[in-house]
Design a protein around this motif. Structure first.
Motif, mmCIF file in Angstrom:
data_model
loop_
_atom_site.group_PDB
_atom_site.id
_atom_site.type_symbol
_atom_site.label_atom_id
_atom_site.label_comp_id
_atom_site.label_asym_id
_atom_site.label_seq_id
_atom_site.Cartn_x
_atom_site.Cartn_y
_atom_site.Cartn_z
ATOM 1 N N LYS A 156 0.825 -1.214 0.000
ATOM 2 C CA LYS A 156 0.000 0.000 0.000
ATOM 3 C C LYS A 156 0.859 1.263 0.000
ATOM 4 C CE LYS A 156 -3.097 -2.752 2.876
ATOM 5 N NZ LYS A 156 -4.166 -2.818 3.867
ATOM 6 N N ASP A 158 1.122 3.468 -2.010
ATOM 7 C CA ASP A 158 0.392 4.662 -2.470
ATOM 8 C C ASP A 158 -0.104 5.516 -1.310
ATOM 9 O OD1 ASP A 158 -2.668 3.496 -2.147
ATOM 10 O OD2 ASP A 158 -1.255 1.972 -2.810
ATOM 11 N N LEU A 159 -0.188 4.912 -0.114
ATOM 12 C CA LEU A 159 -0.644 5.671 1.054
ATOM 13 C C LEU A 159 0.483 6.516 1.665
ATOM 14 C CD1 LEU A 159 -2.942 2.978 2.724
ATOM 15 C CD2 LEU A 159 -3.589 4.853 1.200
ATOM 16 N N ALA A 187 -0.154 -2.224 -4.983
ATOM 17 C CA ALA A 187 -0.954 -3.029 -5.903
ATOM 18 C C ALA A 187 -1.943 -2.135 -6.633
ATOM 19 C CB ALA A 187 -1.680 -4.125 -5.132
ATOM 20 N N LEU A 188 -2.315 -1.041 -5.961
ATOM 21 C CA LEU A 188 -3.286 -0.102 -6.530
ATOM 22 C C LEU A 188 -2.706 0.611 -7.758
ATOM 23 C CD1 LEU A 188 -6.178 0.911 -5.704
ATOM 24 C CD2 LEU A 188 -5.027 2.888 -4.685
ATOM 25 N N GLN A 210 0.168 -10.306 8.705
ATOM 26 C CA GLN A 210 -1.053 -10.093 9.443
ATOM 27 C C GLN A 210 -2.253 -9.992 8.507
ATOM 28 O OE1 GLN A 210 -0.791 -6.356 11.322
ATOM 29 N NE2 GLN A 210 -2.244 -6.906 12.934
ATOM 30 N N SER A 211 -3.406 -10.296 9.043
ATOM 31 C CA SER A 211 -4.639 -10.114 8.282
ATOM 32 C C SER A 211 -4.770 -8.634 7.905
ATOM 33 C CB SER A 211 -5.812 -10.561 9.143
ATOM 34 O OG SER A 211 -7.008 -10.268 8.497
ATOM 35 N N GLY A 212 -5.102 -8.369 6.669
ATOM 36 C CA GLY A 212 -5.243 -6.987 6.221
ATOM 37 C C GLY A 212 -3.972 -6.399 5.642
ATOM 38 N N ALA A 213 -2.870 -7.184 5.685
ATOM 39 C CA ALA A 213 -1.580 -6.682 5.209
ATOM 40 C C ALA A 213 -1.541 -6.544 3.690
ATOM 41 C CB ALA A 213 -0.457 -7.594 5.682
ATOM 42 N N GLY A 214 -2.512 -7.172 3.015
ATOM 43 C CA GLY A 214 -2.541 -7.069 1.555
ATOM 44 C C GLY A 214 -2.081 -8.327 0.836
ATOM 45 N N SER A 216 -3.821 -11.108 -0.064
ATOM 46 C CA SER A 216 -4.708 -11.545 -1.153
ATOM 47 C C SER A 216 -4.529 -10.672 -2.375
ATOM 48 C CB SER A 216 -6.169 -11.483 -0.716
ATOM 49 O OG SER A 216 -6.331 -12.124 0.500
ATOM 50 N N THR A 217 -4.397 -9.366 -2.119
ATOM 51 C CA THR A 217 -4.222 -8.425 -3.218
ATOM 52 C C THR A 217 -2.917 -8.729 -3.960
ATOM 53 O OG1 THR A 217 -5.387 -6.822 -1.854
ATOM 54 C CG2 THR A 217 -4.277 -5.962 -3.790
ATOM 55 N N VAL A 230 -10.498 -10.782 -1.604
ATOM 56 C CA VAL A 230 -9.875 -9.755 -0.772
ATOM 57 C C VAL A 230 -10.741 -9.518 0.449
ATOM 58 C CG1 VAL A 230 -8.399 -8.553 -2.422
ATOM 59 C CG2 VAL A 230 -10.793 -7.943 -2.236
ATOM 60 N N ARG A 265 -2.079 -18.772 6.114
ATOM 61 C CA ARG A 265 -2.729 -17.490 6.341
ATOM 62 C C ARG A 265 -2.727 -17.086 7.810
ATOM 63 N NH1 ARG A 265 -5.618 -14.565 2.369
ATOM 64 N NH2 ARG A 265 -4.500 -15.220 0.521
#
Ligand code: GDP
Ligand code: ZN
Length: 367
Positions: A156, A158-159, A187-188, A210-214, A216-217, A230, A265
Motif C-alpha cells: 500500500k 500509495d498511502l 498493488a493499486l 497479518q490479516s489486512g496486510a494485503g 490476497s491483493t 480480498v 494465512r
C-alpha cells in the motif's frame, strides 16, 4: 516420449519448480516407471498432484507416517503410480528442501506441516498502519526457521506519497531485517510489482503477514486474476474465507510458483529459536564477546550486548524485542511440557483406577 529423459528446464513440470536437483533425486523412481509430480492440494487422505501427464488424484495411504510433520503437504514432490493404477498411490515423498511448520507446541511433540519446498517467504507489511518492527521480526523468525529466504514487502505504498518518507520507512525495516531484501509496492498503482515479479519468478513463494496486510491483493497481482478473495468480500465472522481455486499451489504467469494455504494465512509465532537467532544476527554475534556463555544480557558483568546498547551501537529496542521473543519461545515450550505432564498424570490416574478396580475384584473373590 519419456518425460524423465527431457532436460530439467524443458520438462513439463519446470513451471512448477522441477529442476536438476529433483531430476537427480527422482532417477530411481523413474526407473520403476513412476511419475514425478508436485502436490497442489491435500484433503482427506488424498491429494491432487500435477504430473507431466496432467493433474491426478492420488491416495496417500502408503506414505502416511505416524509423525504429523511427515504428512504429505502442498509443495511436496512425490512419485505417483503411472496411468492404470486405480486408485493411484503416492509411492514416495522426495526429501524436502524447506518446510513451514506450525508448532502447536514444541518441536519434540507434534507440529503441523503447512507447506514444503518454499524458496521465498514474502512477509507482507501494510504501510497503512504504523510500522510494528517487533511484528516484522516475528514473521522473519518463522520465515528463517522454515529454511526459505525471507523478503519484506511493504504494501500500500500509495498511502505514503512522499518519496523521502517512504525511503525512511524502507530503511527502518532494512535495519530490522538483516539478510532479507525489503521492497515497497502498491498493488493499486502497480508500483514495485515488476521487482516483486522478478523476485518471485524463480522458485516457490508463500505470503505471510497479518490479516489486512494485503496478501490476497498481492496474490491476485502475482497470479494476474482474482483467485483470492480480498478482505472486503469476506464473511462477517472472518472465518469463512475461501479461495475461488481448488489449488493451493499455482504456477505464475511471470514465472515462479505461489503456495497459499489456509494454514499459512493464520500462522503466528512458531518455536523458532534458530529463526530468532538469524533475525537478531548482530546480537548473537555480539553475544560471542560476553564473559559468560549463558549470559542473559541483563545485568551480567562483562556483557558485550548491553555494552553495545550503552555505546549506542545496538538499539535498545532490538535487545528488548530479542529478549521478548526468546522468553516467548521458552514459555511456549514450558506450556507444552505442562500439557504433556498433565496428559501423563491423566494416564497415571487411569492406570491407578484400573489397578484399584483389579485389586478390589481380587479382594471380592477372596472374600
Ligand atoms: P490480506 O488480509 O492480507 O489478504 O489483505 P487484503 O489483500 O485482503 O487487503 C486488505 C485491504 O487492503 C483491502 O481493503 C485492500 O483493498 C487494501 N489494499 C491492498 N493492497 C493495497 C494497495 O496497494 N493500496 C491500497 N491503498 N490499498 C490496498
Ligand atoms: Zn551478554
Amino acid at each position: 516420449m519419456n518425460p524423465s529423459s527431457l532436460s530439467a528446464s524443458s520438462h513439463p513440470l519446470a513451471r512448477y519448480g522441477w529442476d536438476e536437483g529433483w531430476e537427480a533425486e527422482f532417477v530411481p523412481y523413474a526407473e520403476q516407471g513412476l511419475l514425478p509430480g508436485r502436490v497442489v492440494r491435500v484433503d482427506r487422505g488424498q491429494c491432487d498432484v500435477v504430473t507431466p501427464t496432467g493433474t491426478v488424484r492420488a491416495d496417500t495411504e502408503f506414505v502416511v507416517p505416524r509423525d504429523p510433520m511427515k504428512v504429505v503437504c502442498t509443495g511436496d514432490w512425490v512419485a505417483v503410480d503411472p496411468e492404470g493404477g486405480d486408485p493411484r498411490y503416492v509411492q514416495t515423498l522426495l526429501p524436502r528442501r524447506t518446510a513451514f511448520v506450525r508448532s502447536t507446541s514444541s518441536k519434540r511433540s507434534e507440529g503441523q506441516i503447512l507447506a514444503a519446498n518454499v524458496d521465498h517467504a514474502i512477509v507482507a507489511v501494510s504501510l497503512a498502519l504504523e510500522l510494528d518492527l517487533g511484528r516484522i521480526e516475528r514473521f522473519l523468525a518463522l520465515a528463517w526457521e522454515s529454511g526459505a529466504q525471507p523478503v519484506v514487502v511493504l504494501t500500500k505504498a500509495d498511502l505514503v506519497p512522499d518519496p523521502v518518507t517512504l525511503a525512511h520507512l524502507v530503511e527502518d525495516v532494512e535495519t530490522t531485517s538483516p539478510g532479507a531484501p525489503v521492497l515497497s509496492v502498491s498493488a493499486l498503482h502497480g508500483d514495485g510489482l515488476d521487482t516483486l515479479f522478478a523476485l518471485v519468478g524463480t522458485g516457490t513463494s508463500v505470503l505471510l503477514g497479518q490479516s489486512g496486510a494485503g496478501k490476497s491483493t498481492l496474490a491476485n497481482a502475482l497470479v494476474g486474476e482474482d483467485v483470492m478473495d480480498v478482505q472486503a468480500a469476506r464473511d462477517v465472522d472472518g472465518k469463512g474465507r475461501h479461495t475461488t481455486t481448488t489449488r493451493n499451489l499455482l504456477a505464475l504467469p511471470h514465472g515462479g510458483v505461489l503456495i497459499d494455504t489456509p494454514g499459512l494465512r493464520g500462522v503466528g509465532l512458531f518455536d523458532a529459536e534458530t529463526g530468532v537467532g538469524q533475525v537478531f544476527a548482530e546480537i548473537e554475534e555480539l553475544a560471542g564477546g560476553c564473559r559468560f556463555h549463558d549470559c542473559a544480557h541483563d545485568r551480567e558483568p562483562g556483557c558485550a550486548v548491553t555494552a553495545a546498547v550503552e555505546t549506542g551501537r545496538l538499539p535498545a529496542r532490538r535487545l528488548d524485542s530479542y529478549r521478548k521473543l526468546i522468553r516467548e519461545n521458552q514459555w511456549i515450550v514450558a506450556k507444552t511440557d505442562a500439557r504433556v505432564r498433565a496428559e501423563l498424570r491423566r494416564d497415571w490416574k487411569r492406570k491407578g483406577a484400573q489397578g484399584r478396580a483389579a485389586m478390589e475384584a481380587k479382594r471380592g473373590r477372596l472374600r
